[in-house]
Motif scaffolding. Structure first.
Motif, PDB file in Angstrom:
ATOM      1  N   LEU A  17     -10.974  -2.600   4.650  1.00  0.00           N
ATOM      2  CA  LEU A  17      -9.635  -3.181   4.508  1.00  0.00           C
ATOM      3  C   LEU A  17      -8.781  -2.390   3.526  1.00  0.00           C
ATOM      4  N   LYS A  18      -9.407  -1.798   2.480  1.00  0.00           N
ATOM      5  CA  LYS A  18      -8.655  -0.987   1.521  1.00  0.00           C
ATOM      6  C   LYS A  18      -8.004   0.204   2.198  1.00  0.00           C
ATOM      7  N   SER A  19      -8.728   0.804   3.176  1.00  0.00           N
ATOM      8  CA  SER A  19      -8.140   1.941   3.883  1.00  0.00           C
ATOM      9  C   SER A  19      -7.083   1.501   4.896  1.00  0.00           C
ATOM     10  N   GLN A  20      -7.193   0.252   5.426  1.00  0.00           N
ATOM     11  CA  GLN A  20      -6.235  -0.239   6.427  1.00  0.00           C
ATOM     12  C   GLN A  20      -4.968  -0.788   5.791  1.00  0.00           C
ATOM     13  N   PHE A  21      -5.063  -1.368   4.597  1.00  0.00           N
ATOM     14  CA  PHE A  21      -3.920  -2.006   3.946  1.00  0.00           C
ATOM     15  C   PHE A  21      -3.707  -1.358   2.572  1.00  0.00           C
ATOM     16  N   ASP A  23      -1.055  -1.532   0.723  1.00  0.00           N
ATOM     17  CA  ASP A  23      -0.304  -2.418  -0.164  1.00  0.00           C
ATOM     18  C   ASP A  23      -1.256  -3.431  -0.797  1.00  0.00           C
ATOM     19  N   THR A  24      -1.125  -3.635  -2.110  1.00  0.00           N
ATOM     20  CA  THR A  24      -2.069  -4.494  -2.842  1.00  0.00           C
ATOM     21  C   THR A  24      -1.964  -5.948  -2.396  1.00  0.00           C
ATOM     22  N   LYS A  25      -0.743  -6.461  -2.186  1.00  0.00           N
ATOM     23  CA  LYS A  25      -0.570  -7.878  -1.779  1.00  0.00           C
ATOM     24  C   LYS A  25      -1.190  -8.134  -0.416  1.00  0.00           C
ATOM     25  N   ASP A  26      -0.913  -7.219   0.541  1.00  0.00           N
ATOM     26  CA  ASP A  26      -1.491  -7.387   1.872  1.00  0.00           C
ATOM     27  C   ASP A  26      -3.017  -7.308   1.823  1.00  0.00           C
ATOM     28  N   LEU A  27      -3.530  -6.412   0.988  1.00  0.00           N
ATOM     29  CA  LEU A  27      -4.976  -6.261   0.876  1.00  0.00           C
ATOM     30  C   LEU A  27      -5.619  -7.536   0.346  1.00  0.00           C
ATOM     31  N   ARG A  29      -4.434 -10.578   0.587  1.00  0.00           N
ATOM     32  CA  ARG A  29      -4.303 -11.621   1.614  1.00  0.00           C
ATOM     33  C   ARG A  29      -5.386 -11.477   2.673  1.00  0.00           C
ATOM     34  N   GLU A  30      -5.625 -10.219   3.134  1.00  0.00           N
ATOM     35  CA  GLU A  30      -6.645 -10.006   4.156  1.00  0.00           C
ATOM     36  C   GLU A  30      -8.040 -10.291   3.616  1.00  0.00           C
TER      37      GLU A  30
END
Length: 326
Positions: A17-21, A23-27, A29-30
């Motif tokens: 998920l870190k590589s996909q998102f 942005d810190t907020k989106d990360l 949330r996911e």
């Protein structure tokens, strides 16, 4: 063990998920969605930061609040039909939401029980692992001690073998040296016997030489005593002559001192006379200078007077030559 595998799998999925998102907020949330819906773990701010480790501590707290708000909004069921009365539509929606919440709580309670059981199993395995580690460490320590003792024993055996080899070679060398010393001792005994015989002969010769030397010493001693007596007499004579010379020198010194005093007085008188004569000479020189000046002045005056007389005489001669008037 399943919990450990899930933790590893969970960390792998969080890394994906870190590589996909980016942005810190989106990360965050996911990751909340992953924990709650995929693994059934209630997300917290500390747990989110533990898995993500990005941004400040306020970032996971904000993401968690937004996640719960969105979840409440989505869990509320709305029946959008125009032919259903408003109160029935609202009651049906609340009923469905209540059912969904109760089902979620029941599932969460069951999952919590599973988590507790798994945690107890994990603690049991951890305890057994710690005991096994302690036993292994103890065995490893005993094995190291045995190995150290074995190495020390091998070293001692090796050193003992070296010492034995050295002692054997040393013993052989000492035996060889002993034989050599015995041979040398025999040779020395023979040489000593020959030296004793030669010494006895030489001793006799030395005794004869010593007797002759004693006789020569007595003769030299008598002769030396005579020489000493003569030297003493000569020294006494010289001492008397030296006393006479000293007395004569003293009288000469007194006479010379008197003559020196008289000469000093004479020199002092002469110096005084020379000073007086120098003063008189200075006066005479100054008087001579004055007389010379006066003489030069008189010579100039005489020269001037002579010139005047000559001029007058020439004038008179001119007057006498003029003829009388007729």
């Amino acid at each position: 063990m399943n919990n450990v595998i899930n933790e590893q799998q969970l960390q792998i999925e969080v890394d994906q998920l870190k590589s996909q998102f980016p942005d810190t907020k989106d990360l965050y949330r996911e990751v909340c969605v992953l924990l709650f819906f995929r693994y059934g773990i209630t997300p917290t701010a500390n747990k989110l930061y533990q898995y993500v480790r990005r941004g400040s501590m306020s970032a996971p707290a904000d993401a968690l609040n937004k996640f719960w708000l969105e979840l409440r909004e989505k869990s509320r069921v709305r029946i959008e039909r125009t032919d259903i009365p408003e109160n029935i539509r609202m009651a049906a929606g609340d009923f469905v939401a209540t059912l969904w919440n109760d089902a979620q709580k029941a599932a969460q309670a069951g999952f919590s029980e599973l988590v507790e059981n798994a945690t107890a199993e994990i603690l049991k395995f951890k305890l057994e692992t710690e005991i096994a580690k302690q036993d292994a460490a103890k065995i490893h320590q005993e094995l190291n001690e045995i190995l150290d003792k074995l190495e020390n024993a091998i070293k001692r055996i090796t050193e003992a073998e070296k010492i034995h080899t050295t002692d054997t070679s040393t013993l052989a060398a000492q035996e060889k040296t002993l034989k050599t010393l015995q041979n040398e001792r025999d040779k020395l005994e023979l040489s000593l016997e020959a030296a004793r015989a030669g010494f006895s002969c030489n001793l006799d010769k030395m005794n004869v030489s010593l007797n002759k030397a004693e006789e020569r010493y007595r003769m030299l001693e008598a002769k030396s005593l005579l020489e000493v007596d003569r030297t003493r007499q000569h020294a006494s004579k010289l001492e008397k002559e030296l006393t006479k010379l000293r007395e004569a020198t003293r009288s000469d010194q007194v006479i010379q001192q008197k003559e020196l005093s008289s000469l000093q007085n004479t020199v002092t008188g002469q110096r005084e006379k020379i000073g007086m004569l120098n003063g008189q000479l200075s006066m005479i020189v100054s008087q001579h200078k004055d007389t010379t000046k006066q003489l030069r002045l008189k010579e100039r005056k005489l020269e001037m007077t002579t010139n005047k007389l000559l001029h007058l005489q020439s004038s008179k001669k001119k007057i006498m030559v003029i003829p009388p008037v007729k």
